[in-house]
Design a protein around this motif. Structure first.
Motif, PDB file in Angstrom:
ATOM      1  N   ASP A 280       0.800  -1.220   0.000  1.00 13.40           N
ATOM      2  CA  ASP A 280       0.000   0.000   0.000  1.00 13.40           C
ATOM      3  C   ASP A 280       0.835   1.273   0.000  1.00 13.40           C
ATOM      4  O   ASP A 280       0.452   2.283  -0.571  1.00 13.40           O
ATOM      5  CB  ASP A 280      -0.982   0.012   1.190  1.00 13.40           C
ATOM      6  N   ASP A 281       2.032   1.250   0.641  1.00 16.03           N
ATOM      7  CA  ASP A 281       2.827   2.488   0.677  1.00 16.03           C
ATOM      8  C   ASP A 281       4.265   2.279   0.238  1.00 16.03           C
ATOM      9  O   ASP A 281       5.097   3.164   0.366  1.00 16.03           O
ATOM     10  CB  ASP A 281       2.793   3.113   2.074  1.00 16.03           C
ATOM     11  N   ASP A 282       4.578   1.078  -0.284  1.00 14.32           N
ATOM     12  CA  ASP A 282       5.898   0.840  -0.882  1.00 14.32           C
ATOM     13  C   ASP A 282       7.019   0.879   0.139  1.00 14.32           C
ATOM     14  O   ASP A 282       8.175   1.059  -0.205  1.00 14.32           O
ATOM     15  CB  ASP A 282       6.160   1.892  -1.966  1.00 14.32           C
ATOM     16  N   ARG A 283       6.681   0.705   1.422  1.00 15.48           N
ATOM     17  CA  ARG A 283       7.714   0.786   2.455  1.00 15.48           C
ATOM     18  C   ARG A 283       7.901  -0.560   3.150  1.00 15.48           C
ATOM     19  O   ARG A 283       6.962  -1.322   3.299  1.00 15.48           O
ATOM     20  CB  ARG A 283       7.354   1.833   3.527  1.00 15.48           C
ATOM     21  N   GLY A 284       9.123  -0.784   3.601  1.00 12.71           N
ATOM     22  CA  GLY A 284       9.413  -2.001   4.346  1.00 12.71           C
ATOM     23  C   GLY A 284       9.062  -1.819   5.807  1.00 12.71           C
ATOM     24  O   GLY A 284       9.026  -0.719   6.330  1.00 12.71           O
ATOM     25  N   ARG A 285       8.763  -2.920   6.464  1.00 11.00           N
ATOM     26  CA  ARG A 285       8.520  -2.848   7.901  1.00 11.00           C
ATOM     27  C   ARG A 285       9.846  -2.685   8.626  1.00 11.00           C
ATOM     28  O   ARG A 285      10.869  -3.134   8.177  1.00 11.00           O
ATOM     29  CB  ARG A 285       7.820  -4.120   8.392  1.00 11.00           C
ATOM     30  N   HIS A 286       9.758  -2.061   9.808  1.00 13.61           N
ATOM     31  CA  HIS A 286      10.931  -1.856  10.653  1.00 13.61           C
ATOM     32  C   HIS A 286      11.359  -3.215  11.220  1.00 13.61           C
ATOM     33  O   HIS A 286      10.574  -3.881  11.887  1.00 13.61           O
ATOM     34  CB  HIS A 286      10.527  -0.897  11.770  1.00 13.61           C
ATOM     35  N   THR A 287      12.571  -3.673  10.915  1.00 13.58           N
ATOM     36  CA  THR A 287      12.981  -5.006  11.351  1.00 13.58           C
ATOM     37  C   THR A 287      14.077  -4.981  12.400  1.00 13.58           C
ATOM     38  O   THR A 287      13.970  -5.621  13.425  1.00 13.58           O
ATOM     39  CB  THR A 287      13.446  -5.849  10.146  1.00 13.58           C
ATOM     40  N   THR A 288      15.161  -4.237  12.173  1.00 15.46           N
ATOM     41  CA  THR A 288      16.229  -4.165  13.165  1.00 15.46           C
ATOM     42  C   THR A 288      15.756  -3.300  14.330  1.00 15.46           C
ATOM     43  O   THR A 288      15.313  -2.183  14.140  1.00 15.46           O
ATOM     44  CB  THR A 288      17.499  -3.541  12.543  1.00 15.46           C
ATOM     45  N   THR A 289      15.844  -3.843  15.550  1.00 11.89           N
ATOM     46  CA  THR A 289      15.299  -3.119  16.707  1.00 11.89           C
ATOM     47  C   THR A 289      16.378  -2.461  17.557  1.00 11.89           C
ATOM     48  O   THR A 289      16.079  -1.629  18.388  1.00 11.89           O
ATOM     49  CB  THR A 289      14.480  -4.074  17.589  1.00 11.89           C
ATOM     50  N   HIS A 290      17.629  -2.846  17.384  1.00 11.52           N
ATOM     51  CA  HIS A 290      18.703  -2.202  18.143  1.00 11.52           C
ATOM     52  C   HIS A 290      20.007  -2.297  17.357  1.00 11.52           C
ATOM     53  O   HIS A 290      20.134  -3.103  16.446  1.00 11.52           O
ATOM     54  CB  HIS A 290      18.854  -2.854  19.522  1.00 11.52           C
ATOM     55  N   ARG A 291      20.938  -1.448  17.733  1.00 11.24           N
ATOM     56  CA  ARG A 291      22.227  -1.453  17.046  1.00 11.24           C
ATOM     57  C   ARG A 291      23.028  -2.687  17.439  1.00 11.24           C
ATOM     58  O   ARG A 291      23.034  -3.087  18.595  1.00 11.24           O
ATOM     59  CB  ARG A 291      23.003  -0.176  17.396  1.00 11.24           C
ATOM     60  N   GLU A 292      23.723  -3.249  16.454  1.00 11.96           N
ATOM     61  CA  GLU A 292      24.473  -4.478  16.715  1.00 11.96           C
ATOM     62  C   GLU A 292      25.676  -4.580  15.795  1.00 11.96           C
ATOM     63  O   GLU A 292      25.585  -4.295  14.599  1.00 11.96           O
ATOM     64  CB  GLU A 292      23.555  -5.686  16.488  1.00 11.96           C
ATOM     65  N   LEU A 293      26.821  -4.951  16.350  1.00 13.87           N
ATOM     66  CA  LEU A 293      28.024  -5.185  15.561  1.00 13.87           C
ATOM     67  C   LEU A 293      28.129  -6.672  15.261  1.00 13.87           C
ATOM     68  O   LEU A 293      28.051  -7.511  16.166  1.00 13.87           O
ATOM     69  CB  LEU A 293      29.260  -4.686  16.320  1.00 13.87           C
ATOM     70  N   ILE A 294      28.280  -6.998  13.988  1.00 15.78           N
ATOM     71  CA  ILE A 294      28.345  -8.395  13.547  1.00 15.78           C
ATOM     72  C   ILE A 294      29.721  -8.646  12.941  1.00 15.78           C
ATOM     73  O   ILE A 294      30.143  -7.931  12.026  1.00 15.78           O
ATOM     74  CB  ILE A 294      27.248  -8.689  12.499  1.00 15.78           C
ATOM     75  N   VAL A 295      30.414  -9.650  13.451  1.00 17.87           N
ATOM     76  CA  VAL A 295      31.743  -9.992  12.946  1.00 17.87           C
ATOM     77  C   VAL A 295      31.594 -10.986  11.792  1.00 17.87           C
ATOM     78  O   VAL A 295      30.882 -11.986  11.904  1.00 17.87           O
ATOM     79  CB  VAL A 295      32.613 -10.613  14.059  1.00 17.87           C
ATOM     80  N   LEU A 296      32.239 -10.694  10.674  1.00 19.60           N
ATOM     81  CA  LEU A 296      32.167 -11.573   9.509  1.00 19.60           C
ATOM     82  C   LEU A 296      33.286 -12.609   9.558  1.00 19.60           C
ATOM     83  O   LEU A 296      34.412 -12.298   9.941  1.00 19.60           O
ATOM     84  CB  LEU A 296      32.296 -10.757   8.221  1.00 19.60           C
ATOM     85  N   GLN A 297      32.956 -13.824   9.162  1.00 23.03           N
ATOM     86  CA  GLN A 297      33.961 -14.890   9.138  1.00 23.03           C
ATOM     87  C   GLN A 297      35.080 -14.566   8.151  1.00 23.03           C
ATOM     88  O   GLN A 297      36.214 -14.992   8.324  1.00 23.03           O
ATOM     89  CB  GLN A 297      33.304 -16.231   8.786  1.00 23.03           C
ATOM     90  N   SER A 298      34.745 -13.804   7.113  1.00 22.75           N
ATOM     91  CA  SER A 298      35.746 -13.438   6.102  1.00 22.75           C
ATOM     92  C   SER A 298      36.643 -12.291   6.566  1.00 22.75           C
ATOM     93  O   SER A 298      37.567 -11.892   5.868  1.00 22.75           O
ATOM     94  CB  SER A 298      35.035 -13.035   4.810  1.00 22.75           C
ATOM     95  N   GLY A 299      36.364 -11.762   7.767  1.00 24.56           N
ATOM     96  CA  GLY A 299      37.122 -10.621   8.281  1.00 24.56           C
ATOM     97  C   GLY A 299      36.317  -9.343   8.180  1.00 24.56           C
ATOM     98  O   GLY A 299      35.515  -9.169   7.268  1.00 24.56           O
ATOM     99  N   GLY A 300      36.529  -8.441   9.121  1.00 26.37           N
ATOM    100  CA  GLY A 300      35.779  -7.196   9.128  1.00 26.37           C
ATOM    101  C   GLY A 300      34.522  -7.308   9.976  1.00 26.37           C
ATOM    102  O   GLY A 300      34.198  -8.365  10.522  1.00 26.37           O
ATOM    103  N   ALA A 301      33.825  -6.193  10.099  1.00 28.82           N
ATOM    104  CA  ALA A 301      32.621  -6.150  10.928  1.00 28.82           C
ATOM    105  C   ALA A 301      31.611  -5.181  10.339  1.00 28.82           C
ATOM    106  O   ALA A 301      31.972  -4.205   9.674  1.00 28.82           O
ATOM    107  CB  ALA A 301      32.982  -5.725  12.356  1.00 28.82           C
ATOM    108  N   ILE A 302      30.335  -5.476  10.588  1.00 26.13           N
ATOM    109  CA  ILE A 302      29.221  -4.640  10.133  1.00 26.13           C
ATOM    110  C   ILE A 302      28.450  -4.175  11.362  1.00 26.13           C
ATOM    111  O   ILE A 302      28.174  -4.965  12.265  1.00 26.13           O
ATOM    112  CB  ILE A 302      28.264  -5.439   9.219  1.00 26.13           C
ATOM    113  N   ILE A 303      28.108  -2.890  11.400  1.00 24.45           N
ATOM    114  CA  ILE A 303      27.197  -2.399  12.433  1.00 24.45           C
ATOM    115  C   ILE A 303      25.865  -2.100  11.754  1.00 24.45           C
ATOM    116  O   ILE A 303      25.770  -1.222  10.895  1.00 24.45           O
ATOM    117  CB  ILE A 303      27.740  -1.127  13.123  1.00 24.45           C
TER     118      ILE A 303
END
Length: 356
Positions: free
Chosen positions: A230-253
């Motif tokens: 109806d409005d072309d928008r996604g629902r809010h999914t991530t509820t808090h900030r989180e740092l994720i470590v990648l197995q290939s190296g590096g990190a995503i927040i």
């Protein structure tokens, strides 16, 4: 899983700079999540729940004095309990903040110690150049490098025009139209990750940050909701900030979508970065202190009349300038209050010592 802090940012330079902050029995950790001053940290021994010391809490004068996601901290591990105590926050080399929602002038730290800021904007009704100008200015102020990701390119029929529009306000910033659904344009994003690198995703709800996070992780780490028809928008999914470590190296927040993005702080340099076209025109005005309103020989007004500068962009520039001036006045008052509270605490501590 065995963790090596060097995989997601710790290095010899940081070790040398902070050697004196680490005492015997303490180790380095990184804050990977925070919820109401309860923290989860990652050490080379794995994830631990953590809390700050009473001394840290007592001496804290503002939000900046508490840990945030992305922070490097000095902790004392209690491995049998799977817990840790945070003693020190190490100096931050980058920080993305916004003014917290509401009338109070409080800082909300979104992420720290990131190398790259991924500004995600979907190529549907989420597309908004004025909002992107805000994100860019705050990204420049953070100390990290901005990269613009135009997500959901499969929903857009005029990608080239949209990219051109973004280029007109984001001079020299890398721009990547991507589609997770069609798996196009995504591989180039990996160039920003790797050993020792941290990126943070920022954007509004439903822009596709969680989908991109999952793709870069190679597995479904974050829950994803489909866009509403109806409005072309996604629902809010991530509820808090989180740092994720990648197995290939590096990190995503990964961060929750931001419904409002009020400026927290911005220097003349970040304004010049974000509005370099207007700043350049200003140098051509007849008067050095031209306000671009009614002065003769104003190059900015001339560019507006000739259509070389969009009125909406100039209005955005003026609005942000007003907002920064208002914030500066508020911050001056807050700084005075902070100084007053600091001396009250010192006086209180002295009084308690004399009593004992």
């Amino acid at each position: 899983m065995t963790y090596h802090l060097s995989d997601f940012g710790w290095n010899e330079a940081l070790q040398a700079e902070n050697e004196s902050s680490i005492t015997e029995g303490q180790t380095i950790a990184r804050v990977i999540s925070e919820y109401k001053q309860q923290y989860k940290v990652l050490t080379e021994n794995g994830e631990l729940f953590a809390e700050i010391t009473g001394k840290m809490r007592h001496e804290a004068l503002s939000r900046e004095d508490f840990p945030a996601v992305g922070d490097w901290v000095v902790v004392e591990e209690r491995l049998q309990e799977q817990k840790a105590t945070i003693h020190t926050i190490l100096p931050r080399f980058s920080k993305f903040s916004r003014k917290a929602a509401g009338n109070r002038t409080d800082e909300q730290i979104v992420a720290t110690n990131m190398n790259t800021v991924f500004l995600v904007m979907a190529l549907n009704r989420d597309f908004n150049l004025r909002r992107l100008e805000r994100y860019l200015m705050m990204a420049y102020e953070s100390g990290a490098n901005p990269v613009i990701i135009l997500s959901k390119s499969d929903l857009c029929e005029d990608i080239d025009n949209k990219v051109s529009d973004v280029e007109s306000i984001a001079f020299g910033v890398p721009i990547y139209p991507v589609s997770a659904k069609e798996n196009t344009g995504m591989n180039e994003l990996k160039n920003y990750l790797g050993k020792g690198q941290t990126i943070v995703f920022l954007g509004s709800s439903g822009a596709g940050k969680s989908t991109l996070t999952n793709w870069l992780c190679g597995e479904e780490i974050q829950k994803v909701s489909y866009i509403r028809e109806d409005d072309d928008r996604g629902r809010h999914t991530t509820t808090h900030r989180e740092l994720i470590v990648l197995q290939s190296g590096g990190a995503i927040i990964d961060t929750p979508g931001m419904r409002e993005l009020q400026l927290w702080d911005a220097s003349d340099e970040s304004v010049s970065h974000s509005f370099s076209d207007i700043e350049e025109l200003s140098t051509q005005c007849r008067f050095r202190n031209c306000t671009h309103q009614n002065e003769p020989g104003c190059a900015v007004k001339e560019a507006l009349v000739e259509g070389k500068l969009e009125q909406s962009r100039f209005n955005s520039y003026l609005k942000l300038q007003r907002e920064l001036a208002f914030l500066e006045r508020k911050m001056d008052k807050q700084a005075q209050l902070k100084e007053k509270n600091k001396w009250k605490k010192i006086a209180g501590d002295r009084t308690r010592k004399h009593r004992h």
